[in-house]
Design an enzyme around this catalytic site. Sequence first.
Site, PDB file in Angstrom:
ATOM      1  N   CYS A   1       0.859  -1.196   0.000  1.00 17.97           N
ATOM      2  CA  CYS A   1       0.000   0.000   0.000  1.00 17.97           C
ATOM      3  C   CYS A   1       0.891   1.241   0.000  1.00 17.97           C
ATOM      4  CB  CYS A   1      -0.912  -0.013   1.219  1.00 17.97           C
ATOM      5  SG  CYS A   1      -1.880   1.497   1.407  1.00 17.97           S
TER       6      CYS A   1
ATOM      7  N   CYS B   1      -0.351   4.045   2.397  1.00 19.54           N
ATOM      8  CA  CYS B   1      -0.087   3.804   3.826  1.00 19.54           C
ATOM      9  C   CYS B   1       1.396   3.978   4.143  1.00 19.54           C
ATOM     10  CB  CYS B   1      -0.478   2.381   4.229  1.00 19.54           C
ATOM     11  SG  CYS B   1      -2.012   1.786   3.551  1.00 19.54           S
ATOM     12  N   ASP B   2       2.260   3.398   3.312  1.00 19.68           N
ATOM     13  CA  ASP B   2       3.666   3.274   3.716  1.00 19.68           C
ATOM     14  C   ASP B   2       4.653   4.107   2.894  1.00 19.68           C
ATOM     15  OD1 ASP B   2       2.784   1.482   5.634  1.00 19.68           O
ATOM     16  OD2 ASP B   2       2.940  -0.229   4.277  1.00 19.68           O
TER      17      ASP B   2
END
Length: 410
Positions: A221, A224-225
């Site tokens: 992701c 997200c990261d």
Amino acid sequence: MSHTNIKVYGTYWCSDCKRSKKFLGEQRVHYEFINIEEDADGQAVVRDLQNGGMSIPTIVFEDGTFLVEPTNAQLAAKLGLETKAKCEYYDLITVGGGPTALTTAIYAARDGFDVLVIERSGLGGQAGITERLDNYPGFPEGVTGADFADRIIEQAKRFGVELLSAQDVVSISRDMEDYLVKTDAGHMYRAHAVLIATGSTYKRLGVKGEDDYIGAGVHFCATCDGPFYRGQEVAVIGGGNSAVEEAAFLTRFSPKVTILARGPALRASKVAADKAFESPQIDVRFNTEVVEFKGANNHLNTVFVRNSESGEVSELRVPGVFVFIGLTPNSEPFRDLVKVDDQGFIVTGIDFQTSMPGLFAAGDVRAGSTKQLVSAAGEGAAAAIAIREYLRGHAPHAMGDTLAASGAIE
Ligand code: NDP
């Protein structure tokens, strides 16, 4: 994204920390992550709270209370999420709470049916955790995934749809003319019709080292990261639309993004591929297969790749890779119940009905779906119309007829 003062104390390698962070991310709850390996003050907070103990994740909430190594169910309760439905009997239950399921739910509830949506993570599905949606009609400037998801959720609430999140459906079984839907918390709900709209999940490569570095250099992701790699080079694996679009997104943080495509060309659309070729920050390597991930101190630092033409193996030194190599359908609990294709996607008729009467499937979990957000919503609407016909045949007391007759709905 709801803005809170939640602080997650943990480390990058701790798998329970990753699970809790993922859960909060899926609920679109903003939190601050404090890596206690690098932050001495953070470590002191954890020790203080636990009288010298160091169990992680330790999650501190706005009101000063905290949870140590919470389960997702404990986190859901703390966040005040609905985890148990109000009734035991519904006209329609949707398994999944992404755009497909929510669209079906909006249509069905607007028709007057009692609808329960059961989502195992956060409502809004993959769209909700997508950074930006640019190709959904009606949003000329684009829209953030979180904003888009919030809007559908609000709309569903307006029509009285009951929404549960953080509840995993573990089985569906037939009982007379109804279905019994069981969750991992042990709750059982009955419905005349059920829609499976559980979507699909990013595939893993299955190469050596992948499992060891998930969350510690290997990611699925970018939203997200990606921010972890500000100022650092990263690699993206895959050559489809996801890989190319996420690579473009990662250039916001990374000075250089290398796309590793195993084939001789990109499979992405021409527009997306051209964008990648034109970006000075993106380098595309073709005929390149990943053979192994290696690292040190619990974090990835090297990807070993093989050129499929020459057979030559070389190293790419990057601290982060993002894997986008296609999707696996989330149909495991239902594969004995309904007909699936050789990859596990659920086979339906043109009316979205599966091989079982009254059990429907739509969206990314369905064989033949186009994996586009617009069509996911479109399938949700089309499935709702088929479900309405089914319910009118099987549920003569459903409220839809009454409301329609009263002119309360169109
Ligand atoms: P795709 O199936 O489209 O592409 C998968 C890519 O991963 C291909 O390049 C494939 O290579 C490669 N791949 C598969 N397995 C491996 C492996 N083991 N090792 C290395 N590479 C591998 O998946 P996506 O996730 O990109 O997209 C899924 C669907 O969602 C598609 O229909 C896509 O069009 C859609 N989508 C649409 C978007 C949009 O319109 N804005 C955005 C994102 C996705 P090969 O070609 O060699 O098989």
